[in-house]
Design a protein around this motif. Structure first.
Motif, mmCIF file in Angstrom:
data_model
loop_
_atom_site.group_PDB
_atom_site.id
_atom_site.type_symbol
_atom_site.label_atom_id
_atom_site.label_comp_id
_atom_site.label_asym_id
_atom_site.label_seq_id
_atom_site.Cartn_x
_atom_site.Cartn_y
_atom_site.Cartn_z
ATOM 1 N N LEU A 56 38.998 37.612 36.982
ATOM 2 C CA LEU A 56 39.671 36.767 37.965
ATOM 3 C C LEU A 56 40.104 35.437 37.353
ATOM 4 O O LEU A 56 41.175 34.916 37.675
ATOM 5 C CB LEU A 56 38.754 36.517 39.161
ATOM 6 N N ARG A 57 39.273 34.911 36.459
ATOM 7 C CA ARG A 57 39.572 33.613 35.859
ATOM 8 C C ARG A 57 40.695 33.706 34.824
ATOM 9 O O ARG A 57 41.628 32.896 34.829
ATOM 10 C CB ARG A 57 38.300 33.050 35.217
ATOM 11 N N THR A 58 40.606 34.674 33.924
ATOM 12 C CA THR A 58 41.556 34.728 32.809
ATOM 13 C C THR A 58 42.887 35.371 33.187
ATOM 14 O O THR A 58 43.934 34.980 32.681
ATOM 15 C CB THR A 58 40.946 35.501 31.625
ATOM 16 N N VAL A 59 42.855 36.369 34.076
ATOM 17 C CA VAL A 59 44.082 37.090 34.431
ATOM 18 C C VAL A 59 44.757 36.500 35.665
ATOM 19 O O VAL A 59 45.986 36.378 35.729
ATOM 20 C CB VAL A 59 43.787 38.590 34.650
ATOM 21 N N HIS A 60 43.959 36.088 36.645
ATOM 22 C CA HIS A 60 44.520 35.628 37.916
ATOM 23 C C HIS A 60 44.415 34.118 38.107
ATOM 24 O O HIS A 60 44.934 33.594 39.102
ATOM 25 C CB HIS A 60 43.835 36.344 39.071
ATOM 26 N N LEU A 90 37.796 42.177 47.839
ATOM 27 C CA LEU A 90 38.714 41.073 47.588
ATOM 28 C C LEU A 90 40.037 41.369 48.287
ATOM 29 O O LEU A 90 40.384 42.536 48.526
ATOM 30 C CB LEU A 90 38.998 40.886 46.094
ATOM 31 N N SER A 91 40.802 40.321 48.541
ATOM 32 C CA SER A 91 42.108 40.477 49.169
ATOM 33 C C SER A 91 43.079 41.182 48.213
ATOM 34 O O SER A 91 43.290 40.738 47.082
ATOM 35 C CB SER A 91 42.672 39.104 49.536
ATOM 36 N N ALA A 92 43.679 42.280 48.678
ATOM 37 C CA ALA A 92 44.664 42.991 47.861
ATOM 38 C C ALA A 92 45.946 42.175 47.723
ATOM 39 O O ALA A 92 46.659 42.286 46.714
ATOM 40 C CB ALA A 92 44.975 44.348 48.486
ATOM 41 N N GLU A 93 46.251 41.336 48.712
ATOM 42 C CA GLU A 93 47.445 40.492 48.640
ATOM 43 C C GLU A 93 47.274 39.393 47.593
ATOM 44 O O GLU A 93 48.195 39.093 46.826
ATOM 45 C CB GLU A 93 47.724 39.866 50.004
ATOM 46 N N ARG A 94 46.082 38.823 47.526
ATOM 47 C CA ARG A 94 45.849 37.732 46.572
ATOM 48 C C ARG A 94 45.709 38.259 45.150
ATOM 49 O O ARG A 94 46.074 37.581 44.188
ATOM 50 C CB ARG A 94 44.586 36.959 46.964
ATOM 51 N N PHE A 95 45.179 39.462 45.008
ATOM 52 C CA PHE A 95 44.982 40.057 43.683
ATOM 53 C C PHE A 95 45.699 41.416 43.633
ATOM 54 O O PHE A 95 45.068 42.470 43.590
ATOM 55 C CB PHE A 95 43.490 40.234 43.396
ATOM 56 N N PRO A 96 47.026 41.391 43.601
ATOM 57 C CA PRO A 96 47.774 42.655 43.692
ATOM 58 C C PRO A 96 47.677 43.530 42.454
ATOM 59 O O PRO A 96 47.785 44.751 42.555
ATOM 60 C CB PRO A 96 49.216 42.176 43.914
ATOM 61 N N GLY A 97 47.489 42.938 41.297
ATOM 62 C CA GLY A 97 47.518 43.724 40.061
ATOM 63 C C GLY A 97 46.153 43.971 39.463
ATOM 64 O O GLY A 97 46.024 44.075 38.237
ATOM 65 N N LEU A 98 45.117 44.057 40.297
ATOM 66 C CA LEU A 98 43.764 44.258 39.786
ATOM 67 C C LEU A 98 43.683 45.614 39.085
ATOM 68 O O LEU A 98 43.942 46.654 39.700
ATOM 69 C CB LEU A 98 42.768 44.179 40.933
ATOM 70 N N GLY A 157 33.805 45.282 32.630
ATOM 71 C CA GLY A 157 33.301 44.018 32.129
ATOM 72 C C GLY A 157 33.013 43.066 33.269
ATOM 73 O O GLY A 157 32.651 43.480 34.369
ATOM 74 N N SER A 158 33.189 41.783 33.025
ATOM 75 C CA SER A 158 32.891 40.759 34.014
ATOM 76 C C SER A 158 34.069 40.597 34.980
ATOM 77 O O SER A 158 35.187 40.280 34.554
ATOM 78 C CB SER A 158 32.596 39.432 33.319
ATOM 79 N N LEU A 159 33.817 40.783 36.274
ATOM 80 C CA LEU A 159 34.852 40.561 37.279
ATOM 81 C C LEU A 159 35.212 39.081 37.352
ATOM 82 O O LEU A 159 36.390 38.729 37.517
ATOM 83 C CB LEU A 159 34.384 41.070 38.640
ATOM 84 N N SER A 160 34.219 38.207 37.211
ATOM 85 C CA SER A 160 34.481 36.764 37.237
ATOM 86 C C SER A 160 35.431 36.365 36.122
ATOM 87 O O SER A 160 36.365 35.570 36.332
ATOM 88 C CB SER A 160 33.169 35.981 37.113
ATOM 89 N N GLU A 161 35.216 36.907 34.920
ATOM 90 C CA GLU A 161 36.100 36.611 33.795
ATOM 91 C C GLU A 161 37.502 37.166 34.039
ATOM 92 O O GLU A 161 38.506 36.541 33.696
ATOM 93 C CB GLU A 161 35.520 37.189 32.505
#
Length: 253
Positions: free
Chosen positions: A176-180, A155-163, A170-174
């Protein structure tokens, strides 16, 4: 009380017989949910006595559970709770959703979470420039603690800086949806038959050279932007892909 006499669809009507075996199927399904994979079920005669139904009703209920992949039978040995199994269709669902829908416990073992630079292949897949900073996440996906697939996602580190790596069991989809606030709505997949070897076979818990499916997946959000690119090596004995296809040119008329 003794079990009922044989009551196939010719006696008492097909509807009544169907109701009985469906009720038994549900009760057995609840029992199976509390059992461990590989645990033996009572035989057909004992089930009929325990639940006060006919052997034909018990037989049909067991057949339904086999068709659902919840149990497996070995001729001359017995019937056992099946290991988790996923049937993927054209509906976009996550690994976590697939396992939960079948009453199993999804999980993930985080193997790597690192920053890398996009090479030409990853840059093309993600629609970014070569050298762009990416998150590389490698996880072993589990169902009831049984390895299902070895997954590597970029995934883009710029788009998801605080991963947060601590949240990736757990679920990566969840995540991305709930946090980002990013929702995956579409994905393109390519599936190829391969053999699991070396480190990958060891992680999946299968013999060297076992059949596996390599799934390459590009996921998009509602705006058509690429969210992630991933490759999953799936155990051949745990996955089945089922799709409906149509002709390119339907007959006129």
């Amino acid at each position: 009380m003794a079990a009922e006499e044989e009551d196939g669809p010719g006696r008492g009507g097909a509807a009544a017989w169907a109701f009985k075996h469906e009720a038994l199927r549900r009760r057995l399904g609840d029992d199976i949910a509390a059992m461990r994979p590989g645990e033996a079920l009572p035989n057909e005669r004992l089930l009929a006595e325990r639940y006060r139904v006919s052997r034909s009703t018990a037989r049909r209920a067991l057949q339904s559970l086999r068709e659902e992949g919840l149990i497996r039978s070995v001729r001359g040995v017995g019937t056992f709770v099946a290991h988790p199994h996923i049937v993927k269709t054209s509906v976009l669902t996550s690994f976590t959703e697939d396992l939960r829908a079948r009453g199993h416990r999804p999980g993930a073992r985080l193997l790597a979470a690192e920053r890398v630079e996009a090479d030409l292949h990853l840059a093309t897949a993600l629609g970014v420039d070569p050298g762009t900073a990416l998150h590389r996440i490698e996880r072993l996906r589990l169902g009831d603690e049984v390895p299902f697939c070895l997954e590597t996602v970029h995934l883009s580190a710029e788009r998801f800086p605080g991963l947060d790596p601590a949240r990736l069991t757990g679920s990566l989809s969840e995540e991305l949806r709930t946090v980002h606030g990013v929702h995956v709505v579409r994905a393109g997949q390519q599936i190829r038959a391969v053999n699991a070897t070396g480190r990958r076979a060891a992680l999946l818990g299968v013999p060297e050279g076992s059949a596996a499916l390599l799934v390459r997946r590009t996921a998009f959000d509602a705006a058509g932007r690429v969210v992630e690119y991933g490759e999953s090596l799936c155990r051949g004995d745990r996955y089945e892909f089922s799709f409906v296809v149509n002709t390119a040119h339907p007959p006129a008329g």
